[in-house]
Design an enzyme around this catalytic site. Structure first.
Site, PDB file in Angstrom:
ATOM      1  N   GLN A   1      18.056 -72.199 -22.641  1.00 41.42           N
ATOM      2  CA  GLN A   1      16.591 -72.163 -22.749  1.00 41.42           C
ATOM      3  C   GLN A   1      15.937 -73.419 -22.159  1.00 41.42           C
ATOM      4  O   GLN A   1      14.714 -73.508 -22.102  1.00 41.42           O
ATOM      5  CB  GLN A   1      16.187 -72.005 -24.210  1.00 41.42           C
ATOM      6  CG  GLN A   1      16.614 -70.675 -24.773  1.00 41.42           C
ATOM      7  CD  GLN A   1      15.597 -70.144 -25.745  1.00 41.42           C
ATOM      8  OE1 GLN A   1      14.465 -69.876 -25.380  1.00 41.42           O
ATOM      9  NE2 GLN A   1      15.980 -70.013 -26.985  1.00 41.42           N
TER      10      GLN A   1
ATOM     11  N   ASP B   1      47.858 -44.410 -12.338  1.00 41.18           N
ATOM     12  CA  ASP B   1      46.617 -43.806 -12.841  1.00 41.18           C
ATOM     13  C   ASP B   1      46.665 -42.296 -12.617  1.00 41.18           C
ATOM     14  O   ASP B   1      45.940 -41.753 -11.794  1.00 41.18           O
ATOM     15  CB  ASP B   1      45.444 -44.468 -12.081  1.00 41.18           C
ATOM     16  CG  ASP B   1      44.090 -43.964 -12.525  1.00 41.18           C
ATOM     17  OD1 ASP B   1      43.990 -43.398 -13.631  1.00 41.18           O
ATOM     18  OD2 ASP B   1      43.121 -44.137 -11.753  1.00 41.18           O
TER      19      ASP B   1
ATOM     20  N   TYR C   1       7.552 -68.086 -20.569  1.00 41.97           N
ATOM     21  CA  TYR C   1       6.263 -68.033 -21.266  1.00 41.97           C
ATOM     22  C   TYR C   1       5.072 -68.022 -20.289  1.00 41.97           C
ATOM     23  O   TYR C   1       3.934 -67.874 -20.689  1.00 41.97           O
ATOM     24  CB  TYR C   1       6.074 -69.283 -22.130  1.00 41.97           C
ATOM     25  CG  TYR C   1       6.892 -69.391 -23.386  1.00 41.97           C
ATOM     26  CD1 TYR C   1       8.246 -69.125 -23.412  1.00 41.97           C
ATOM     27  CD2 TYR C   1       6.294 -69.817 -24.573  1.00 41.97           C
ATOM     28  CE1 TYR C   1       8.994 -69.269 -24.575  1.00 41.97           C
ATOM     29  CE2 TYR C   1       7.024 -69.966 -25.742  1.00 41.97           C
ATOM     30  CZ  TYR C   1       8.370 -69.678 -25.729  1.00 41.97           C
ATOM     31  OH  TYR C   1       9.100 -69.828 -26.879  1.00 41.97           O
TER      32      TYR C   1
ATOM     33  N   SER D   1      11.898 -63.267 -30.726  1.00 48.52           N
ATOM     34  CA  SER D   1      12.710 -62.154 -30.238  1.00 48.52           C
ATOM     35  C   SER D   1      13.581 -61.579 -31.353  1.00 48.52           C
ATOM     36  O   SER D   1      14.344 -60.656 -31.118  1.00 48.52           O
ATOM     37  CB  SER D   1      13.617 -62.634 -29.102  1.00 48.52           C
ATOM     38  OG  SER D   1      14.506 -63.619 -29.586  1.00 48.52           O
TER      39      SER D   1
ATOM     40  N   LYS E   1      19.844 -61.520 -24.651  1.00 51.69           N
ATOM     41  CA  LYS E   1      20.825 -61.689 -25.721  1.00 51.69           C
ATOM     42  C   LYS E   1      21.540 -60.381 -26.032  1.00 51.69           C
ATOM     43  O   LYS E   1      22.586 -60.116 -25.491  1.00 51.69           O
ATOM     44  CB  LYS E   1      20.297 -62.401 -26.944  1.00 51.69           C
ATOM     45  CG  LYS E   1      19.065 -61.896 -27.633  1.00 51.69           C
ATOM     46  CD  LYS E   1      18.855 -62.805 -28.871  1.00 51.69           C
ATOM     47  CE  LYS E   1      17.994 -62.179 -29.894  1.00 51.69           C
ATOM     48  NZ  LYS E   1      17.624 -63.067 -30.966  1.00 51.69           N
TER      49      LYS E   1
ATOM     50  N   HIS F   1       7.827 -74.580 -31.016  1.00 49.16           N
ATOM     51  CA  HIS F   1       9.199 -74.071 -30.916  1.00 49.16           C
ATOM     52  C   HIS F   1      10.107 -74.937 -31.773  1.00 49.16           C
ATOM     53  O   HIS F   1       9.796 -76.100 -32.026  1.00 49.16           O
ATOM     54  CB  HIS F   1       9.662 -74.105 -29.449  1.00 49.16           C
ATOM     55  CG  HIS F   1      10.813 -73.175 -29.183  1.00 49.16           C
ATOM     56  ND1 HIS F   1      12.110 -73.468 -29.538  1.00 49.16           N
ATOM     57  CD2 HIS F   1      10.851 -71.936 -28.619  1.00 49.16           C
ATOM     58  CE1 HIS F   1      12.890 -72.450 -29.188  1.00 49.16           C
ATOM     59  NE2 HIS F   1      12.157 -71.510 -28.641  1.00 49.16           N
ATOM     60  N   GLY F   2      11.239 -74.393 -32.185  1.00 48.80           N
ATOM     61  CA  GLY F   2      12.268 -75.200 -32.844  1.00 48.80           C
ATOM     62  C   GLY F   2      12.838 -76.182 -31.826  1.00 48.80           C
ATOM     63  O   GLY F   2      12.769 -75.930 -30.617  1.00 48.80           O
ATOM     64  N   ASP F   3      13.408 -77.274 -32.309  1.00 48.78           N
ATOM     65  CA  ASP F   3      13.905 -78.274 -31.356  1.00 48.78           C
ATOM     66  C   ASP F   3      15.296 -77.935 -30.829  1.00 48.78           C
ATOM     67  O   ASP F   3      15.986 -78.771 -30.266  1.00 48.78           O
ATOM     68  CB  ASP F   3      13.895 -79.671 -31.990  1.00 48.78           C
ATOM     69  CG  ASP F   3      14.767 -79.732 -33.234  1.00 48.78           C
ATOM     70  OD1 ASP F   3      15.389 -78.708 -33.574  1.00 48.78           O
ATOM     71  OD2 ASP F   3      14.824 -80.796 -33.863  1.00 48.78           O
TER      72      ASP F   3
HETATM   73  C1  SPV Z   1      38.666 -45.819 -12.672  1.00 48.96           C
HETATM   74  O1  SPV Z   1      38.222 -46.962 -12.737  1.00 48.96           O
HETATM   75  O2  SPV Z   1      39.675 -45.492 -13.252  1.00 48.96           O
HETATM   76  C2  SPV Z   1      37.964 -44.819 -11.872  1.00 48.96           C
HETATM   77  C3  SPV Z   1      37.121 -45.241 -10.777  1.00 48.96           C
HETATM   78  O3  SPV Z   1      38.145 -43.678 -12.141  1.00 48.96           O
HETATM   79  S1  SPV Z   1      38.046 -45.212  -9.379  1.00 48.96           S
HETATM   80  O4  SPV Z   1      39.216 -46.042  -9.588  1.00 48.96           O
HETATM   81  O5  SPV Z   1      37.228 -45.683  -8.294  1.00 48.96           O
HETATM   82  O6  SPV Z   1      38.458 -43.839  -9.158  1.00 48.96           O
HETATM   83 MG    MG Z   2      39.724 -43.303 -13.424  1.00 50.97          MG
END
Ligand code: SPV
Ligand code: MG
Length: 670
Positions: A336, A442, A313, A247, A282, A327-329
């Site tokens: 894994q 907010d 696999y 990978s 990963k 494979h490596g050990d």
């Molecule tokens: C935020 O995470 O600030 C968002 C999503 O705007 S929500 O709070 O649902 O409005």
């Molecule tokens: Mg927001």
């Protein structure tokens, strides 16, 4: 280390095959003789100094060995009395070339597959090849083992004996003891016995361990019948299928070494993990699948390269039925482990075998990996990754991050389930959580400079793509600058919501006064943002607040199509209902007209829907917008209360991560 190959004998039992040439020149596979195989094997394990004892058809043998043109230092020692003496005398004659060195000693008629010589030389110390799975031969060598050491080697011992082959790796000390015994034998005129007689006389002073070749090919050729059966077994051995899975973005010398070892077991098939399979367990691959595949296709020792579509696999093992999986050990423990157990289980169903080589922990390889990580975090690499992931997976997930440490949680949290790994694809830089972390509402109060600072903190310690919550995007005149700044920083997507005036969090709905922007004005903002951006991979997502503000489905859809028309790269439909019905209805109706524009959802309220269901319905980005914040702060509050209640911290200790864990949580080399 030197090799000593004994080729003085006449090989009379081979009939016409040895009338013109010594036995070691008998062809055993197309274009290969017993000797050419042995010499190539020495070269492959890094032994370049080879002493060959000759006698019968000495000239023919020398010319042939030289004509092979191998980069070896060949020393020929002729035993002129080859017809009357045994090889003990040939060794005696060659003794001056053989002192003070480790030795690989073999008879010139011995054919062995690569695994045998690799096994016998793998560990330090002296070894002799034996086979616990071969029946005891009547005429050939057998060995008696005492206390894990070779005690007697003879054709005549049958009690407590195992089949043995004249192939030894002897360290300097043991070889000196045996060689001195050979000298004593020959000087007393005992030149017709096996050299092993001289070994038996001193075996207690040596530490020669048996190396069990089990089912592997390691056999002498004495007769034309032997030749036929050994040639057949060799053909089978060389056509065994060996499977390895990879990978990694880069192939370093550690990978090459293990692949070369694997290729010595048969025809090497490499299963290259697809980008999607790697991204799931990963991190996003730096080098795309087709490139990684062609890296392997260009390796001369790789027989075939195939696609492996999951960490497991199973599908490929059932399709190709390899004799060996290599494979490596390093996968015996950790995530894994179940993958390994499944490999063993599948191999058992058809008699395949797992071969594990020591895994190299070289600092250089760790450095290469960390450089790869560093590259993934560079702005250009990071920015484009969200689009790539969408293309690869169809639906991606993001979790909120509002600080370096929550970024690290988003980056590193992985759960393993039955060989499958799950982790988040991206991070959501929530306005709610960023504001909350700063103890502020907010309402677009935390200014862009401060929001960018949070991005910077997160970017410093992570590599995953970032989706930025841009609130309303602010004034169009300001929005264009925000777009360019985010782009420069390496953010992948900004989501702006179609609200205007004092923004409040959507989850209040109409409980607070919130104004939705008019379609035209918001479209102009989108257009201005798209015009401002410099790269192709940055995305502007238009967030539709119609359902939040009870404006109805039609309004939501009209806006969605208008915003896409204005250039939005994605739409986000939001709802604060517990039931997902209105989200599903929107997705259905939007998808009936637009099959490709990514749809983003934030299932904070409608949290019963699984990612699989969202994907099946046509949703492309699922954002877990605030769970880390909501989980973290109550835990902190409880700890604070607990200390206040008990007037000390002891009782709150059980709620806390240990000091050791917290100081080791953040790796220094991040
Ligand atoms: C935020 O995470 O600030 C968002 C999503 O705007 S929500 O709070 O649902 O409005
Ligand atoms: Mg927001």
């Amino acid at each position: 280390m030197k090799a000593l190959i004994l080729n003085s004998g006449m090989g009379t039992r081979m009939g016409v095959l040895t009338s013109e040439q010594p036995k070691c020149m008998t062809e055993i596979s197309v274009g290969n003789t017993i000797l050419s195989r042995q010499l190539s094997a020495m070269l492959e394990i890094g032994v370049t100094d080879v002493v060959i004892t000759t006698g019968y058809h000495d000239e023919v043998l020398r010319n042939y060995a030289e004509s092979l043109g191998l980069p070896l230092k060949l020393t020929f020692v002729k035993n002129p009395e080859f017809a009357e003496t045994n090889y003990i005398y040939s060794i005696y004659l060659a003794r001056k070339y053989l002192k003070n060195d480790d030795i690989i000693l073999m008879h010139g008629d011995l054919v062995f597959e690569n695994g045998v010589i690799d096994g016998i030389t793998a560990a330090s110390g002296s070894r002799m090849a034996v086979s616990s799975s071969m029946p005891l031969p009547k005429k050939d060598f057998k060995a008696v083992i005492e206390d894990g050491k070779i005690a007697t080697v003879s054709v005549n011992v049958f009690e407590n004996a195992v089949a043995a082959q004249p192939l030894y790796k002897l360290d300097k000390k043991d070889w000196a003891v045996w060689l001195e015994s050979i000298e004593r034998f020959c000087e007393k005129g005992k030149t017709t016995v096996y050299a092993e007689e001289a070994l038996n006389a001193v075996s207690r002073q040596c530490d020669i361990e048996p190396y069990d070749t089990r089912e592997m090919l390691c056999a002498e050729i004495d007769t034309p019948e032997d030749l036929k059966s050994v040639a057949e077994r060799l053909h089978q051995a060389e056509n065994r299928k060996v499977y390895m899975s990879f990978s990694s973005d880069v192939i370093h010398s550690g990978h090459i070494a293990i692949m070369k070892k694997a290729a010595r077991l048969g025809k090497l098939i490499i299963g290259v993990l697809t980008d999607e399979a790697i991204a799931a367990y990963k991190r996003f691959p730096l080098v795309p699948f087709t490139e990684r595949k062609s890296l392997f296709e260009n390796l001369s020792f790789v027989h075939k390269v195939v696609e492996q579509t999951e960490l497991s696999y199973k599908t490929n093992l059932q399709a190709f039925k390899p004799d060996y999986v290599v494979h490596g050990d390093d996968w015996c423990n950790g995530f894994q482990k179940p993958v390994r157990e499944e490999v063993i289980e599948v191999l058992r169903t058809y008699g395949g075998q797992l071969v594990e080589f020591p895994y190299s922990q070289r600092e250089l390889f760790k450095e290469i990996e960390s450089q790869t990580r560093a590259e993934l975090s560079l702005p250009d690499m990071r920015r484009s990754r969200l689009k790539k992931l969408l293309g690869l997976k169809g639906t991606v997930t993001a979790i909120e991050a509002h600080s370096g440490i929550t970024g690290l949680i988003a980056e590193k949290t992985v759960v393993y389930d039955n060989g499958k790994a799950r982790q988040f694809d991206a991070m959501w830089l929530s306005s709610l959580c960023d504001s909350t972390a700063k103890g502020k509402p907010d309402i677009e109060l935390v200014d862009m400079t401060s929001r960018f600072r949070t991005i910077d903190d997160i970017m410093e310690v992570t590599t995953k793509p970032i989706i930025f919550d841009g609130d309303t995007g602010g004034l169009t005149e300001h929005f264009v600058y925000t777009v360019r700044s985010l782009e420069r920083m390496g953010v992948s997507m900004i989501i702006i919501e179609d609200k205007t005036g004092l923004k409040k969090n959507s989850l209040f709905g109409n409980e607070v006064a919130q104004t939705q922007d008019d379609v035209e004005h918001f479209c102009d903002k989108i257009k201005a943002g798209k015009k401002a951006q410099k790269t192709h991979d940055f995305m502007i997502c238009a967030r539709i607040e119609s359902l939040i503000l009870d404006r109805g489905m039609e309004d939501a859809l009209t806006r969605a199509f208008a915003y896409v028309g204005a250039g939005a790269d994605a739409v986000m439909i939001h709802s604060r209902k517990k039931s997902p019905d209105e989200i599903f209805e929107f997705v259905d109706k939007f998808r009936s007209r637009d099959k490709t524009t990514p749809i983003v959802v934030v299932p904070t309220s409608f949290n019963t829907v699984t990612e699989e269901e969202f994907k099946a319905r046509g949703v492309n980005v699922v954002i877990y917008a605030n769970q880390l914040t909501r989980a973290g702060f109550p835990a902190m509050q409880n700890a604070a209360k607990c200390i206040l209640e008990h007037h000390r911290a002891k009782e709150c200790d059980d709620m806390c991560m240990s000091i050791k864990e917290i100081i080791t949580l953040i790796p220094e080399d991040n």
